[in-house]
Design a protein around this motif. Structure first.
Motif, PDB file in Angstrom:
ATOM      1  N   ASN A 159      80.373   1.432 115.271  1.00  0.00           N
ATOM      2  CA  ASN A 159      79.322   1.073 114.321  1.00  0.00           C
ATOM      3  C   ASN A 159      78.189   2.091 114.344  1.00  0.00           C
ATOM      4  O   ASN A 159      77.661   2.481 113.293  1.00  0.00           O
ATOM      5  N   ALA A 160      77.803   2.537 115.537  1.00  0.00           N
ATOM      6  CA  ALA A 160      76.696   3.489 115.653  1.00  0.00           C
ATOM      7  C   ALA A 160      77.016   4.805 114.944  1.00  0.00           C
ATOM      8  O   ALA A 160      76.200   5.332 114.188  1.00  0.00           O
ATOM      9  N   VAL A 161      78.207   5.343 115.196  1.00  0.00           N
ATOM     10  CA  VAL A 161      78.583   6.619 114.583  1.00  0.00           C
ATOM     11  C   VAL A 161      78.951   6.419 113.113  1.00  0.00           C
ATOM     12  O   VAL A 161      78.578   7.213 112.248  1.00  0.00           O
ATOM     13  N   GLY A 162      79.664   5.331 112.816  1.00  0.00           N
ATOM     14  CA  GLY A 162      80.058   5.065 111.444  1.00  0.00           C
ATOM     15  C   GLY A 162      78.869   4.857 110.533  1.00  0.00           C
ATOM     16  O   GLY A 162      78.893   5.257 109.362  1.00  0.00           O
ATOM     17  N   SER A 163      77.796   4.248 111.054  1.00  0.00           N
ATOM     18  CA  SER A 163      76.595   4.039 110.247  1.00  0.00           C
ATOM     19  C   SER A 163      75.966   5.365 109.835  1.00  0.00           C
ATOM     20  O   SER A 163      75.441   5.501 108.730  1.00  0.00           O
ATOM     21  N   SER A 205      67.236   0.645 110.902  1.00  0.00           N
ATOM     22  CA  SER A 205      68.310   0.604 111.900  1.00  0.00           C
ATOM     23  C   SER A 205      68.339  -0.705 112.671  1.00  0.00           C
ATOM     24  O   SER A 205      69.191  -0.885 113.544  1.00  0.00           O
ATOM     25  N   ILE A 206      67.430  -1.613 112.367  1.00  0.00           N
ATOM     26  CA  ILE A 206      67.353  -2.865 113.124  1.00  0.00           C
ATOM     27  C   ILE A 206      68.660  -3.655 113.073  1.00  0.00           C
ATOM     28  O   ILE A 206      69.131  -4.135 114.113  1.00  0.00           O
ATOM     29  N   PRO A 207      69.318  -3.829 111.900  1.00  0.00           N
ATOM     30  CA  PRO A 207      70.590  -4.560 111.904  1.00  0.00           C
ATOM     31  C   PRO A 207      71.638  -3.928 112.818  1.00  0.00           C
ATOM     32  O   PRO A 207      72.300  -4.635 113.594  1.00  0.00           O
ATOM     33  N   LEU A 235      68.937   9.193 113.131  1.00  0.00           N
ATOM     34  CA  LEU A 235      68.358   9.578 114.421  1.00  0.00           C
ATOM     35  C   LEU A 235      68.251   8.388 115.356  1.00  0.00           C
ATOM     36  O   LEU A 235      68.512   8.493 116.559  1.00  0.00           O
ATOM     37  N   CYS A 236      67.858   7.255 114.795  1.00  0.00           N
ATOM     38  CA  CYS A 236      67.727   6.042 115.603  1.00  0.00           C
ATOM     39  C   CYS A 236      69.085   5.606 116.156  1.00  0.00           C
ATOM     40  O   CYS A 236      69.210   5.239 117.325  1.00  0.00           O
ATOM     41  N   ASN A 237      70.118   5.639 115.310  1.00  0.00           N
ATOM     42  CA  ASN A 237      71.457   5.274 115.769  1.00  0.00           C
ATOM     43  C   ASN A 237      71.937   6.199 116.885  1.00  0.00           C
ATOM     44  O   ASN A 237      72.564   5.754 117.855  1.00  0.00           O
ATOM     45  N   LEU A 238      71.628   7.480 116.749  1.00  0.00           N
ATOM     46  CA  LEU A 238      72.101   8.464 117.717  1.00  0.00           C
ATOM     47  C   LEU A 238      71.376   8.364 119.046  1.00  0.00           C
ATOM     48  O   LEU A 238      72.000   8.463 120.111  1.00  0.00           O
ATOM     49  N   THR A 258      77.078  -3.386 107.316  1.00  0.00           N
ATOM     50  CA  THR A 258      75.681  -3.423 107.752  1.00  0.00           C
ATOM     51  C   THR A 258      74.810  -2.456 106.960  1.00  0.00           C
ATOM     52  O   THR A 258      73.581  -2.583 106.952  1.00  0.00           O
ATOM     53  N   ALA A 259      75.428  -1.472 106.287  1.00  0.00           N
ATOM     54  CA  ALA A 259      74.663  -0.503 105.499  1.00  0.00           C
ATOM     55  C   ALA A 259      74.442  -0.951 104.058  1.00  0.00           C
ATOM     56  O   ALA A 259      73.653  -0.324 103.345  1.00  0.00           O
ATOM     57  N   LEU A 260      75.103  -2.009 103.612  1.00  0.00           N
ATOM     58  CA  LEU A 260      74.990  -2.429 102.209  1.00  0.00           C
ATOM     59  C   LEU A 260      73.545  -2.678 101.770  1.00  0.00           C
ATOM     60  O   LEU A 260      73.146  -2.250 100.670  1.00  0.00           O
TER      61      LEU A 260
END
Length: 317
Positions: free
Chosen positions: A72-76, A50-52, A245-248, A216-218
């Motif tokens: 970006n947070a939710v879309g990831s 999740s660093i990027p 979990l990290c994004n959330l 960013t997920a590629l």
């Protein structure tokens, strides 16, 4: 416009290089200071990917582009469950022996519902952000405690993931280089993303939900496909659930703790519930035969494509 797209693509490449450098540097420093390979592998597998997103969202929040960061947070998370996991399973069925992942997925579902409740008033306050950050700490502690009882096979996979080469100097250099590369990558992404989104007819939130989240997920998608081919289902699913979990908790919580985060009505009504629904769909796959088949992977990809088509059509009306 060509220049804007060039900086956007270059920013994505820098994020990929910086994220990889951070993981290798962390592996090396943990080994140098005698930290447990199992503990190091667990943290890196579950949360380092999740660093990027974290760096991009930190930059976006700092410059006031909160809608882009929120998208970006939710879309990831949606990309994690739909594309990353689905494409990996289509490559090769994922056998998941890491039994801690099912409870961690339940944590995501519970925290996702809680986040919807916290955002029902249209904003995530600083107190809400602090609660999400505390939830992140609790999830990490739970992951450690729960994973200690997993099989020797799982522990071996996590141990091997933490292996790296190079001495202390090289790994410190990796961190320094990663910090510089990630800083510039995030800067270029955040500065170019609004123009990129506008060229596609998207506002800031949708830009974060779709092109930035997918871009960013590629690297994660590529890594997941390779891990699936090697029979490392634990790494694939661990990356997906841990990153989500990290994004959330860490990403959204950190943004809200830094500055109250206004939420569009669609966040509570659609985007966050969609992420929870994807997690609910994944749960019986992990609780059943501990195997995500090619058919189930195809279902996840089709579900993400359907969600994406719906969002694009709905926003164009």
């Amino acid at each position: 416009m060509f220049e804007v797209w060039g900086f956007f693509v270059l920013g994505l490449a820098f994020l990929m290089l910086g994220g990889d450098s951070v993981v290798k540097g962390a592996n090396g420093l943990a080994k140098h200071y005698g930290l447990s390979p199992f503990a190091t592998g667990l943290v890196l597998v579950a949360f380092a990917t999740s660093i990027p997103e974290l760096v991009v969202n930190a930059r976006a929040a700092f410059v006031g582009a909160q809608s882009l960061a929120l998208g970006n947070a939710v879309g990831s998370n949606l990309v994690n469950f739909g594309l990353t996991l689905g494409l990996a399973a289509l490559t090769a069925p994922l056998v998941v022996r890491w039994r801690a992942l099912s409870p961690l997925l339940v944590c995501f579902i519970v925290l996702g519902i809680a986040t919807i409740g916290l955002g029902y008033d249209g904003v995530l306050s600083r107190m809400d952000g602090m609660l999400l950050l505390l939830a992140f700490v609790a999830v990490v502690a739970f992951a450690f405690a729960r994973s200690r009882s997993d099989s020797d096979e799982v522990r071996k996979v996590l141990d091997e993931y933490s292996e790296t080469r190079g001495g202390l100097g090289m790994n410190i250099a990796r961190f320094v280089i990663a910090a510089i590369v990630l800083c510039y990558g995030a800067k270029w992404i955040v500065s170019s993303a609004p123009a990129v989104g506008a060229s596609l007819g998207m506002g800031p939130l949708l830009t974060g939900l779709v092109p930035v989240a997918i871009g960013t997920a590629l690297p994660e998608i590529a890594a997941a496909v390779l891990a699936a081919r090697r029979g490392q289902g634990e790494l694939v699913v661990g990356h997906v659930i841990g990153s989500s979990l990290c994004n959330l908790t860490l990403v959204l919580g950190g943004m809200a703790a830094f500055r109250p985060l206004p939420l569009p009505a669609s966040f509570v009504a659609f985007e966050m519930p969609a992420a929870v629904v994807f997690a609910l769909a994944l749960y019986p796959m992990l609780r059943g035969d501990l195997r995500i088949s090619k058919l189930e992977g195809g279902i996840l990809v089709v579900a993400y494509a359907a969600w994406l088509a719906f969002v694009l059509v709905a926003r164009s009306l």
